[in-house]
Design an enzyme around this catalytic site. Sequence first.
Site, PDB file in Angstrom:
ATOM      1  N   LYS A   1       7.561  -0.061 -38.598  1.00 54.87           N
ATOM      2  CA  LYS A   1       7.839   0.933 -37.631  1.00 54.87           C
ATOM      3  C   LYS A   1       5.737   1.651 -38.269  1.00 54.87           C
ATOM      4  O   LYS A   1       5.525   2.180 -38.587  1.00 54.87           O
ATOM      5  CB  LYS A   1       8.302   2.483 -37.955  1.00 54.87           C
ATOM      6  CG  LYS A   1       8.200   3.126 -36.848  1.00 54.87           C
ATOM      7  CD  LYS A   1       9.222   4.593 -37.006  1.00 54.87           C
ATOM      8  CE  LYS A   1      11.120   4.111 -37.367  1.00 54.87           C
ATOM      9  NZ  LYS A   1      11.534   4.930 -37.517  1.00 54.87           N
TER      10      LYS A   1
ATOM     11  N   GLY B   1      11.413  -3.078 -31.324  1.00 58.34           N
ATOM     12  CA  GLY B   1      12.268  -2.475 -30.328  1.00 58.34           C
ATOM     13  C   GLY B   1      10.912  -1.200 -30.795  1.00 58.34           C
ATOM     14  O   GLY B   1       9.636  -1.217 -31.336  1.00 58.34           O
ATOM     15  N   GLU B   2      10.644   0.093 -30.279  1.00 59.62           N
ATOM     16  CA  GLU B   2       9.973   1.524 -30.007  1.00 59.62           C
ATOM     17  C   GLU B   2      10.120   2.485 -29.339  1.00 59.62           C
ATOM     18  O   GLU B   2      11.716   2.610 -28.375  1.00 59.62           O
ATOM     19  CB  GLU B   2       9.560   1.054 -28.555  1.00 59.62           C
ATOM     20  CG  GLU B   2       7.691   1.499 -28.587  1.00 59.62           C
ATOM     21  CD  GLU B   2       6.362   1.841 -27.818  1.00 59.62           C
ATOM     22  OE1 GLU B   2       5.264   2.490 -28.115  1.00 59.62           O
ATOM     23  OE2 GLU B   2       6.559   0.403 -27.644  1.00 59.62           O
ATOM     24  N   GLY B   3      10.686   3.436 -30.265  1.00 63.28           N
ATOM     25  CA  GLY B   3      11.177   4.807 -29.815  1.00 63.28           C
ATOM     26  C   GLY B   3      10.291   6.095 -30.119  1.00 63.28           C
ATOM     27  O   GLY B   3       9.016   5.418 -29.538  1.00 63.28           O
TER      28      GLY B   3
ATOM     29  N   PHE C   1       8.001   7.523 -31.833  1.00 64.85           N
ATOM     30  CA  PHE C   1       7.265   7.326 -33.121  1.00 64.85           C
ATOM     31  C   PHE C   1       6.664   6.692 -33.050  1.00 64.85           C
ATOM     32  O   PHE C   1       5.130   6.494 -33.039  1.00 64.85           O
ATOM     33  CB  PHE C   1       8.921   7.363 -34.605  1.00 64.85           C
ATOM     34  CG  PHE C   1       7.297   7.147 -36.136  1.00 64.85           C
ATOM     35  CD1 PHE C   1       7.395   8.314 -36.559  1.00 64.85           C
ATOM     36  CD2 PHE C   1       6.686   5.865 -36.287  1.00 64.85           C
ATOM     37  CE1 PHE C   1       6.191   8.381 -37.794  1.00 64.85           C
ATOM     38  CE2 PHE C   1       5.561   6.121 -37.560  1.00 64.85           C
ATOM     39  CZ  PHE C   1       5.715   7.167 -38.270  1.00 64.85           C
ATOM     40  N   GLY C   2       7.006   5.255 -32.577  1.00 63.07           N
ATOM     41  CA  GLY C   2       6.089   3.581 -32.333  1.00 63.07           C
ATOM     42  C   GLY C   2       6.855   2.775 -32.084  1.00 63.07           C
ATOM     43  O   GLY C   2       7.810   3.240 -32.324  1.00 63.07           O
TER      44      GLY C   2
ATOM     45  N   VAL D   1       8.687  -0.654 -33.777  1.00 59.47           N
ATOM     46  CA  VAL D   1       9.025  -1.611 -34.342  1.00 59.47           C
ATOM     47  C   VAL D   1       8.704  -2.936 -34.845  1.00 59.47           C
ATOM     48  O   VAL D   1       9.181  -3.290 -33.733  1.00 59.47           O
ATOM     49  CB  VAL D   1      10.086  -1.235 -34.928  1.00 59.47           C
ATOM     50  CG1 VAL D   1      11.045  -1.219 -36.554  1.00 59.47           C
ATOM     51  CG2 VAL D   1      10.364   0.426 -35.425  1.00 59.47           C
TER      52      VAL D   1
ATOM     53  N   ASP E   1      19.244  14.014 -34.504  1.00 58.62           N
ATOM     54  CA  ASP E   1      19.013  13.225 -33.562  1.00 58.62           C
ATOM     55  C   ASP E   1      20.069  11.821 -34.238  1.00 58.62           C
ATOM     56  O   ASP E   1      19.565  10.903 -33.418  1.00 58.62           O
ATOM     57  CB  ASP E   1      17.713  12.879 -33.609  1.00 58.62           C
ATOM     58  CG  ASP E   1      17.376  12.435 -32.506  1.00 58.62           C
ATOM     59  OD1 ASP E   1      17.881  12.050 -31.056  1.00 58.62           O
ATOM     60  OD2 ASP E   1      16.233  11.108 -32.369  1.00 58.62           O
TER      61      ASP E   1
END
Length: 328
Positions: A70, A42-44, A46-47, A49, A166
């Site tokens: 990550k 996945g990706e959030g 931050f960047g 994973v 968050d």
Amino acid sequence: MAARDEKASGDGKVVADPSLTLFSFAELKVATKNFRPDALLGEGGFGPVYKGTLHGKQRSGRTETIVAVKILNPDGAQGYAEWLREINFLGGLSHPNLTKLLGYCQEDGNLALVYEFMKMGSLERRLFRKSSTGHLGWDVRLKIVVGAARGLAFLHNSNRKIIFRDFKSSNILLDESYMAKLTDFGLVRLGPPEDLSHVSTIFMGTFAYAAPEYKNNGRLYVKSDVYSFGIMLLEILTGLRACDWRRPRGKANLVEWARPFLSSQNELWAIMDSRLKGKYSVYSAFQIAKLILKCVEEIPRFRPPMTKVVEELESIEATNATRMPWKA
């Protein structure tokens, strides 16, 4: 306040727990097979994973350990400060309901964090994504919210009075037994000093989960997290996202739409997740609904502390098994 943030993050230096492993970027490339697309979890903010396998690096005695890696995206919403904060906060904390940070990488501009791998992924994925197989049963949902509440209560009652800032369903990971563990500590803040009720700061986080005093005025309370927790509880109850503009007019904002139904046991069925097919205790569902209303109070001081939320959820979970499910 900026100076206080620097102190919290070790004045810009890594002051990680010595049990954390310092990885080379080459090791992480090997672990993830050069960050192959099929290893992407996945990706959030931050960047991305990636799923990876470490060989002979861990202290557990096992020859292989599956991990989540990550990688910082230089163009992402989060950066060095969040990477550093996560190491310096999470590296010194240990709790069954917090994701375990195993190590980090800082090499030639490459920043990465290495965590234990959580087999069932995020609560967000399990609740909302079509690719997720099946759905979460009522008993499993109760187990998840109890675990998440314990993790958040631990942060609030630690010596440092940590505000998560968050809290949301995508930041709750699930292991193979559906134990919930909080993750993504890049936006955490220390709670206010003894003589103050809140921290003044710019808004950073996810708008749909944010408490009104935080997103409107930049006032961040420990109980701002409690509001976010209430939104997550509402997602658990309804199976709907906190905000979705694709929903019909008046239903985009979940808490605004659902609030009138939460105070009546006779009307609650109208917003319950239809995928449950009536296989839940009306009593325990209504107790959750009443707890949601307490958590999403507009004024922070009227919200319960997370220790009280944990007590109520544990009581609801304990009595749930003795109640007959409502029949559609």
